[in-house]
Design a protein around this motif. Structure first.
Motif, PDB file in Angstrom:
ATOM      1  N   ILE A 123       0.841  -1.203   0.000  1.00  0.00           N
ATOM      2  CA  ILE A 123       0.000   0.000   0.000  1.00  0.00           C
ATOM      3  C   ILE A 123       0.876   1.253   0.000  1.00  0.00           C
ATOM      4  O   ILE A 123       0.620   2.217  -0.719  1.00  0.00           O
ATOM      5  N   ARG A 124       1.934   1.227   0.800  1.00  0.00           N
ATOM      6  CA  ARG A 124       2.832   2.381   0.884  1.00  0.00           C
ATOM      7  C   ARG A 124       3.504   2.645  -0.457  1.00  0.00           C
ATOM      8  O   ARG A 124       3.603   3.797  -0.899  1.00  0.00           O
ATOM      9  N   MET A 125       3.929   1.599  -1.129  1.00  0.00           N
ATOM     10  CA  MET A 125       4.623   1.757  -2.405  1.00  0.00           C
ATOM     11  C   MET A 125       3.673   2.139  -3.534  1.00  0.00           C
ATOM     12  O   MET A 125       4.038   2.897  -4.440  1.00  0.00           O
ATOM     13  N   GLY A 126       2.474   1.626  -3.508  1.00  0.00           N
ATOM     14  CA  GLY A 126       1.538   1.883  -4.604  1.00  0.00           C
ATOM     15  C   GLY A 126       0.650   3.091  -4.407  1.00  0.00           C
ATOM     16  O   GLY A 126       0.143   3.658  -5.374  1.00  0.00           O
ATOM     17  N   GLY A 127       0.421   3.489  -3.149  1.00  0.00           N
ATOM     18  CA  GLY A 127      -0.360   4.676  -2.871  1.00  0.00           C
ATOM     19  C   GLY A 127      -1.864   4.457  -2.790  1.00  0.00           C
ATOM     20  O   GLY A 127      -2.632   5.423  -2.756  1.00  0.00           O
ATOM     21  N   TRP A 128      -2.297   3.201  -2.762  1.00  0.00           N
ATOM     22  CA  TRP A 128      -3.739   2.931  -2.683  1.00  0.00           C
ATOM     23  C   TRP A 128      -4.306   3.424  -1.364  1.00  0.00           C
ATOM     24  O   TRP A 128      -3.757   3.170  -0.297  1.00  0.00           O
TER      25      TRP A 128
END
Length: 209
Positions: free
Chosen positions: A84-89
């Protein structure tokens, strides 16, 4: 009918391939309607369910409310948090989640999710062709909405003539030439202008009383 078409499995594959090939040939004529875009989403989901390793799995849009449960199976809480942190969802704001090629979880709203599958429609249909999708899905591919035929497609708009050599419209051999309506009737039109009784010809044109 060929003998091989008596085999239901071969007949099913043949129909699937023909439907997908026909759709790909007219890809530029496809209408970005809700029905067509819904089909693309469904094809992505179906192919991914049949083949989790297929590359179109990265085009799947997971509903945010069930994404962690459905896409996060087998992952630890820390692993999910990292994705989530890397993708920004942001599940509180984003309608959908997509797993990127790097495995990161990206957020999409409805419009961007639809645009994403629309941009990859050729890839999606090509991969559906290679998988044993259901007859119902094949029927939907056969019914893809297309733009109506363009009546001006083969017309030279500038010359208002069929495409090809443009010739002098006053020459008998011209592409503009039209048959003489009197020729086949065996009659000849009166060479003199019609003059009504008691009326004289107006030198400027027309009739004068």
């Amino acid at each position: 009918m060929n003998d091989y078409m008596d085999d239901p499995d071969i007949a099913r594959e043949t129909r699937r391939r023909e439907a997908c090939e026909a759709a790909l040939e007219r890809s530029d004529e496809m209408v970005p309607s809700g029905r067509n875009i819904g089909l693309l989403h469904d094809l992505v989901n179906e192919v991914h369910d049949l083949d989790p390793e297929d590359e179109t799995g990265n085009m799947r849009m997971w509903p945010s409310e069930t994404a962690i449960r459905d896409a996060g199976d087998g992952l630890t809480a820390d692993e999910i948090a990292e994705k989530i942190r890397m993708g920004g969802w942001d599940p509180a704001k984003d309608r959908f989640m997509r797993i990127s090629e790097d495995g990161d979880w990206e957020g999409f709203d409805t419009q961007t999710a639809d645009q994403f599958v629309w941009d990859f429609r050729d890839t999606i249909i090509s991969h559906a062709m290679e998988h044993d999708i259901s007859p119902a899905s094949v029927e939907r591919i056969e019914g893809i909405e297309m733009l109506p035929p363009d009546p001006w497609k083969d017309i030279d708009i500038d010359g208002l003539s069929p495409k090809g050599p443009v010739s002098d419209p006053f020459e008998p051999s011209s592409t503009y030439a039209r048959p003489d309506p009197w020729e086949d009737a065996g009659l000849l039109p009166d060479p003199d202008p019609m003059v009504f009784p008691d009326a004289g010809a107006d030198p400027a044109g027309g009739l004068s009383m």
